[in-house]
Motif scaffolding. Structure first.
Motif, PDB file in Angstrom:
ATOM      1  N   ASN A 423     -36.184  52.163  52.135  1.00  0.00           N
ATOM      2  CA  ASN A 423     -37.451  52.688  52.647  1.00  0.00           C
ATOM      3  C   ASN A 423     -38.644  52.401  51.747  1.00  0.00           C
ATOM      4  OD1 ASN A 423     -36.453  53.727  55.032  1.00  0.00           O
ATOM      5  ND2 ASN A 423     -35.896  55.691  54.108  1.00  0.00           N
ATOM      6  N   ASP A 424     -38.413  52.316  50.439  1.00  0.00           N
ATOM      7  CA  ASP A 424     -39.512  52.051  49.521  1.00  0.00           C
ATOM      8  C   ASP A 424     -38.997  51.277  48.323  1.00  0.00           C
ATOM      9  OD1 ASP A 424     -38.112  53.913  48.103  1.00  0.00           O
ATOM     10  OD2 ASP A 424     -39.619  55.491  48.194  1.00  0.00           O
ATOM     11  N   ALA A 425     -39.893  50.926  47.411  1.00  0.00           N
ATOM     12  CA  ALA A 425     -39.514  50.099  46.267  1.00  0.00           C
ATOM     13  C   ALA A 425     -38.517  50.815  45.355  1.00  0.00           C
ATOM     14  CB  ALA A 425     -40.767  49.709  45.485  1.00  0.00           C
ATOM     15  N   ALA A 426     -38.776  52.084  45.068  1.00  0.00           N
ATOM     16  CA  ALA A 426     -37.905  52.810  44.134  1.00  0.00           C
ATOM     17  C   ALA A 426     -36.495  53.000  44.682  1.00  0.00           C
ATOM     18  CB  ALA A 426     -38.530  54.166  43.805  1.00  0.00           C
ATOM     19  N   GLY A 427     -36.350  52.991  46.012  1.00  0.00           N
ATOM     20  CA  GLY A 427     -35.025  53.188  46.612  1.00  0.00           C
ATOM     21  C   GLY A 427     -34.077  52.029  46.414  1.00  0.00           C
ATOM     22  N   ALA A 428     -34.583  50.887  45.897  1.00  0.00           N
ATOM     23  CA  ALA A 428     -33.716  49.714  45.702  1.00  0.00           C
ATOM     24  C   ALA A 428     -32.647  49.980  44.648  1.00  0.00           C
ATOM     25  CB  ALA A 428     -34.560  48.508  45.306  1.00  0.00           C
ATOM     26  N   PHE A 429     -32.995  50.749  43.609  1.00  0.00           N
ATOM     27  CA  PHE A 429     -32.046  50.937  42.502  1.00  0.00           C
ATOM     28  C   PHE A 429     -30.861  51.819  42.894  1.00  0.00           C
ATOM     29  CE2 PHE A 429     -36.340  50.244  40.767  1.00  0.00           C
ATOM     30  CZ  PHE A 429     -36.133  48.989  40.210  1.00  0.00           C
ATOM     31  N   PRO A 430     -31.065  53.001  43.504  1.00  0.00           N
ATOM     32  CA  PRO A 430     -29.913  53.776  43.977  1.00  0.00           C
ATOM     33  C   PRO A 430     -29.074  52.989  45.000  1.00  0.00           C
ATOM     34  CG  PRO A 430     -31.888  55.141  43.984  1.00  0.00           C
ATOM     35  CD  PRO A 430     -32.327  53.745  43.697  1.00  0.00           C
ATOM     36  N   ARG A 431     -29.734  52.138  45.813  1.00  0.00           N
ATOM     37  CA  ARG A 431     -29.004  51.346  46.813  1.00  0.00           C
ATOM     38  C   ARG A 431     -28.055  50.368  46.132  1.00  0.00           C
ATOM     39  NH1 ARG A 431     -26.265  49.882  50.283  1.00  0.00           N
ATOM     40  NH2 ARG A 431     -26.671  48.462  52.003  1.00  0.00           N
ATOM     41  N   LEU A 432     -28.509  49.698  45.088  1.00  0.00           N
ATOM     42  CA  LEU A 432     -27.642  48.758  44.361  1.00  0.00           C
ATOM     43  C   LEU A 432     -26.504  49.496  43.656  1.00  0.00           C
ATOM     44  CD1 LEU A 432     -30.363  46.379  42.853  1.00  0.00           C
ATOM     45  CD2 LEU A 432     -28.685  45.784  44.609  1.00  0.00           C
ATOM     46  N   ILE A 433     -26.819  50.674  43.117  1.00  0.00           N
ATOM     47  CA  ILE A 433     -25.770  51.476  42.454  1.00  0.00           C
ATOM     48  C   ILE A 433     -24.722  51.915  43.480  1.00  0.00           C
ATOM     49  CG2 ILE A 433     -25.317  53.657  41.258  1.00  0.00           C
ATOM     50  CD1 ILE A 433     -28.060  53.273  39.852  1.00  0.00           C
ATOM     51  N   ASP A 434     -25.197  52.295  44.689  1.00  0.00           N
ATOM     52  CA  ASP A 434     -24.264  52.676  45.761  1.00  0.00           C
ATOM     53  C   ASP A 434     -23.343  51.523  46.148  1.00  0.00           C
ATOM     54  OD1 ASP A 434     -25.233  55.210  45.874  1.00  0.00           O
ATOM     55  OD2 ASP A 434     -26.544  54.878  47.602  1.00  0.00           O
ATOM     56  N   MET A 435     -23.820  50.296  46.014  1.00  0.00           N
ATOM     57  CA  MET A 435     -22.993  49.126  46.332  1.00  0.00           C
ATOM     58  C   MET A 435     -21.880  48.929  45.300  1.00  0.00           C
ATOM     59  SD  MET A 435     -25.636  46.142  47.533  1.00  0.00           S
ATOM     60  CE  MET A 435     -26.638  46.276  49.002  1.00  0.00           C
ATOM     61  N   GLY A 436     -22.046  49.587  44.145  1.00  0.00           N
ATOM     62  CA  GLY A 436     -21.015  49.467  43.112  1.00  0.00           C
ATOM     63  C   GLY A 436     -21.425  48.631  41.917  1.00  0.00           C
ATOM     64  N   VAL A 437     -22.711  48.279  41.831  1.00  0.00           N
ATOM     65  CA  VAL A 437     -23.177  47.486  40.687  1.00  0.00           C
ATOM     66  C   VAL A 437     -23.460  48.434  39.520  1.00  0.00           C
ATOM     67  CG1 VAL A 437     -24.898  45.814  39.895  1.00  0.00           C
ATOM     68  CG2 VAL A 437     -24.232  45.857  42.305  1.00  0.00           C
ATOM     69  N   GLU A 438     -23.090  48.009  38.323  1.00  0.00           N
ATOM     70  CA  GLU A 438     -23.291  48.842  37.141  1.00  0.00           C
ATOM     71  C   GLU A 438     -24.792  49.010  36.850  1.00  0.00           C
ATOM     72  OE1 GLU A 438     -21.278  50.556  35.365  1.00  0.00           O
ATOM     73  OE2 GLU A 438     -19.432  49.904  36.350  1.00  0.00           O
ATOM     74  N   PRO A 439     -25.239  50.250  36.562  1.00  0.00           N
ATOM     75  CA  PRO A 439     -26.670  50.486  36.301  1.00  0.00           C
ATOM     76  C   PRO A 439     -27.243  49.651  35.168  1.00  0.00           C
ATOM     77  CG  PRO A 439     -25.535  52.561  36.657  1.00  0.00           C
ATOM     78  CD  PRO A 439     -24.480  51.500  36.603  1.00  0.00           C
ATOM     79  N   PHE A 440     -26.460  49.414  34.091  1.00  0.00           N
ATOM     80  CA  PHE A 440     -27.011  48.657  32.963  1.00  0.00           C
ATOM     81  C   PHE A 440     -27.276  47.200  33.361  1.00  0.00           C
ATOM     82  CE2 PHE A 440     -22.493  47.802  32.466  1.00  0.00           C
ATOM     83  CZ  PHE A 440     -22.456  46.480  32.039  1.00  0.00           C
ATOM     84  N   LEU A 441     -26.474  46.654  34.317  1.00  0.00           N
ATOM     85  CA  LEU A 441     -26.719  45.297  34.803  1.00  0.00           C
ATOM     86  C   LEU A 441     -27.988  45.239  35.649  1.00  0.00           C
ATOM     87  CD1 LEU A 441     -23.120  44.122  35.845  1.00  0.00           C
ATOM     88  CD2 LEU A 441     -24.471  43.334  33.889  1.00  0.00           C
ATOM     89  N   ILE A 442     -28.172  46.266  36.492  1.00  0.00           N
ATOM     90  CA  ILE A 442     -29.380  46.337  37.326  1.00  0.00           C
ATOM     91  C   ILE A 442     -30.615  46.412  36.440  1.00  0.00           C
ATOM     92  CG2 ILE A 442     -30.620  47.699  39.062  1.00  0.00           C
ATOM     93  CD1 ILE A 442     -27.854  48.743  39.980  1.00  0.00           C
ATOM     94  N   ALA A 443     -30.567  47.281  35.426  1.00  0.00           N
ATOM     95  CA  ALA A 443     -31.710  47.464  34.532  1.00  0.00           C
ATOM     96  C   ALA A 443     -32.059  46.172  33.797  1.00  0.00           C
ATOM     97  CB  ALA A 443     -31.416  48.580  33.530  1.00  0.00           C
ATOM     98  N   SER A 444     -31.034  45.402  33.414  1.00  0.00           N
ATOM     99  CA  SER A 444     -31.270  44.166  32.665  1.00  0.00           C
ATOM    100  C   SER A 444     -31.781  43.046  33.555  1.00  0.00           C
ATOM    101  CB  SER A 444     -29.967  43.692  31.997  1.00  0.00           C
ATOM    102  OG  SER A 444     -29.456  44.685  31.160  1.00  0.00           O
TER     103      SER A 444
END
Length: 564
Positions: A423-444
């Motif tokens: 729905n918005d830009a900030a929602g991309a990060f929880p969505r990727l985490i829900d897919m099973g991607v590690e948060p530290f990889l997303i942040a990097s």
């Protein structure tokens, strides 16, 4: 027109008093150079006088009425006097009928052959009134329907009339359908009219008592005026579209997808076709895509200064992921193509994985996904990494596998563009985490996320200025002015008050504070608040800025953005 009639018409033009002898000579020369052009058309095109002014002058000289078809409607009895074929052939609108004559509205007061032909068809005396050509054509489509002449021909032919029985087969042999003029002409007219109006989609929907056709223009659906007899021909029309798309016309129980390639006004159009079995017949959706053409430049997308600087900085990075988020039809592909166009240089190798390839762009390697043979986004991405790319564009991140490969690609020195449904830009990060991607990889890996929506743009010819409603003074965005614009409606915007669309953006750049929030698995609201404190504008804030600039209306912004 004979030489005698031609001379008489020239005399009438002279007596109208709007052309000098020099201009009349120029009109005659242009007519000689364009043999198929009528005198009235040449007089308007080369005489330097507006069409309505020309018609009013000729009307005074010949004692003919000039009709305003915007405000005056034809008599229903008059519409019955002429068949659609005659109306379209002579480009006239039956307007009024009395005891022994029929008044038709025409844009050509000198077309005597039309008067003679109409007299034979209507079997009564023909009187002429005048109106601009565009007004006549618009009124004919409104009162007779798009493609009425072709429908009339099909019904006369008899082979297509299959009644209202659901599922009935057409009587025409499929092998000859591709060559049959009437059905081909009708379908072509529907597609050409959609392209002329700037529609992105055509929906053909069988209902209980009608075959409904709707165009999606500027994101909104509009019903198309079609002849009422169309329902009797729905099977033939649906079969014709399926033949064009190379689909099995005998299969009516399963959804099917196909493609049609056509040319309209010199431009190649790619049409995606989707069929779906429904209660009263197959519903067909056509998505119109220009195969090539001018891409929207990044400068023309409508960014504010802060967002433009951030996006420009991100897309020119050597590595990282830039995500564009938003619902279907929010302009994500257009934005991505504009970014690719911006970075498309001779020393940069760009590869894209798309489903489907919507626009063909010179200089980049575009790959069509085909899941039925195992060509998925994940498989294409793996192959791309062996192709020495600098920039990769993935149509959409749909699953964990695609997300992880995209992240690994960015961490190994590639710039990755992709889209995500949030729905918005900030929602991309929880969505990727829900897919099973590690948060530290997303942040990097993720360099930034852009949320996007499309709002309709006010028609510049008819928008009107009104006071800003007092209830909006309590907004978090302080009003920049005490007046705004609202839609009115005119010919150029087909009475909607809007013409074209404009994008709204929110651009979130990932910095150390955002990275920390991602690693701590904070929710979208917390991440958004951090970004807002660093200058990010929400979709609605960007919308209000465009309202105060007169680009769009308050109602549009409230319709397309969420109240955050």
């Amino acid at each position: 027109m004979s030489n005698g009639s031609d001379s008489l018409a020239t005399m009438i033009l002279r007596s109208a008093g709007i052309y000098s002898d020099e201009v009349l000579s120029r009109i005659s020369e242009q007519r000689a150079a364009n043999p198929g052009m009528g005198l009235a058309e040449a007089a308007v095109k080369f005489g330097g006088v507006r069409e309505r002014e020309f018609l009013e002058a000729i009307g005074r000289a010949l004692s003919l009425d000039v009709v305003d078809l915007e405000r005056q409607n034809p008599n229903p009895e008059a519409l019955q006097k002429l068949p659609a074929s005659a109306v379209y052939q002579y480009n006239v609108l039956p307007f009024q009928v009395d005891s022994n004559s029929l008044t038709v509205v025409s844009s050509d007061p000198f077309d005597t052959s039309a008067t003679d032909g109409l007299r034979l068809v209507a079997r009564c005396r023909i009187k002429t009134a005048l109106a601009p050509r565009e007004d006549v054509e618009k009124a004919v489509k409104k009162f007779y329907g798009v493609g009425a002449a072709a429908i009339e021909q099909m019904l006369e032919d008899g082979r297509y009339d299959v009644g209202d029985e659901f599922g009935a087969m057409t009587k025409i042999d499929v092998s000859e359908m591709g060559e049959e003029a009437s059905i081909v002409r009708f379908v072509n007219q529907i597609i050409a009219e959609a392209d002329r109006q700037g529609a992105t989609d055509i929906h053909i929907e069988p209902q209980e008592t009608e075959l409904r056709i709707r165009y999606r223009i500027d994101g909104m659906l509009h019903k198309v005026d079609v002849p009422p007899q169309l329902n009797r021909l729905k099977s033939a029309i649906i079969s014709r579209i399926k033949v064009m798309a190379n689909l099995d016309i005998a299969e009516k129980r399963l959804p099917m997808d196909g493609r049609i390639g056509i040319r309209i006004a010199g431009q190649d159009i790619d049409i995606r076709v989707s069929t779906m079995p429904a209660a009263y017949g197959e519903s067909i959706s056509l998505r119109l895509l220009a195969k090539s053409g001018s891409f929207v430049k990044m400068d023309d997308l409508g960014f504010n200064d802060r967002d433009y600087a951030v996006v420009s900085r991100i897309i020119h990075r050597p590595n990282g992921i830039f995500l564009v988020t938003g619902p279907t039809g929010s302009g994500k592909s257009t934005s991505l193509y504009s970014f690719l166009s911006e970075v498309n240089k001779i020393d940069v190798r760009i590869m894209t994985a798309e489903d489907p390839i919507e626009y063909h762009m010179a200089g980049i390697n575009q790959v069509q996904m085909q899941s039925e043979i195992g060509m998925t986004f994940a498989r294409a991405l793996r192959a791309f990494l062996r192709q020495d790319p600098d920039i990769i564009m993935v149509g959409e991140i749909r699953d964990r596998e695609t997300a992880e490969i995209a992240i690994n690609a960015s961490l190994t020195g590639h710039m990755v563009f992709s889209t995500l449904h949030t729905n918005d830009a900030a929602g991309a990060f929880p969505r990727l985490i829900d897919m099973g991607v590690e948060p530290f990889l997303i942040a990097s890996a993720v360099a930034g996320v852009m949320g996007q929506r499309l709002c309709r743009r006010l028609c510049p010819d008819c928008r009107r200025e009104v006071p800003l409603d007092k209830r909006y003074y309590t907004l978090s965005v302080p009003p920049e002015r005490d007046t705004v614009y609202e839609p009115a409606g005119c010919d150029k915007c087909t009475k909607t008050g809007y013409r074209g669309r404009r994008a709204l953006f929110e651009v979130l750049e990932v910095d150390e504070d955002i990275e920390g929030a991602i690693v701590r698995r904070e929710n979208a609201t917390q991440i958004r608040n951090i970004s807002l404190s660093k200058g990010m504008k929400t979709l609605r804030e960007d919308g209000w800025a465009k309202v105060f600039k007169g680009v769009t209306s308050v109602k549009e912004i409230l319709r397309v953005t969420e109240d955050q």
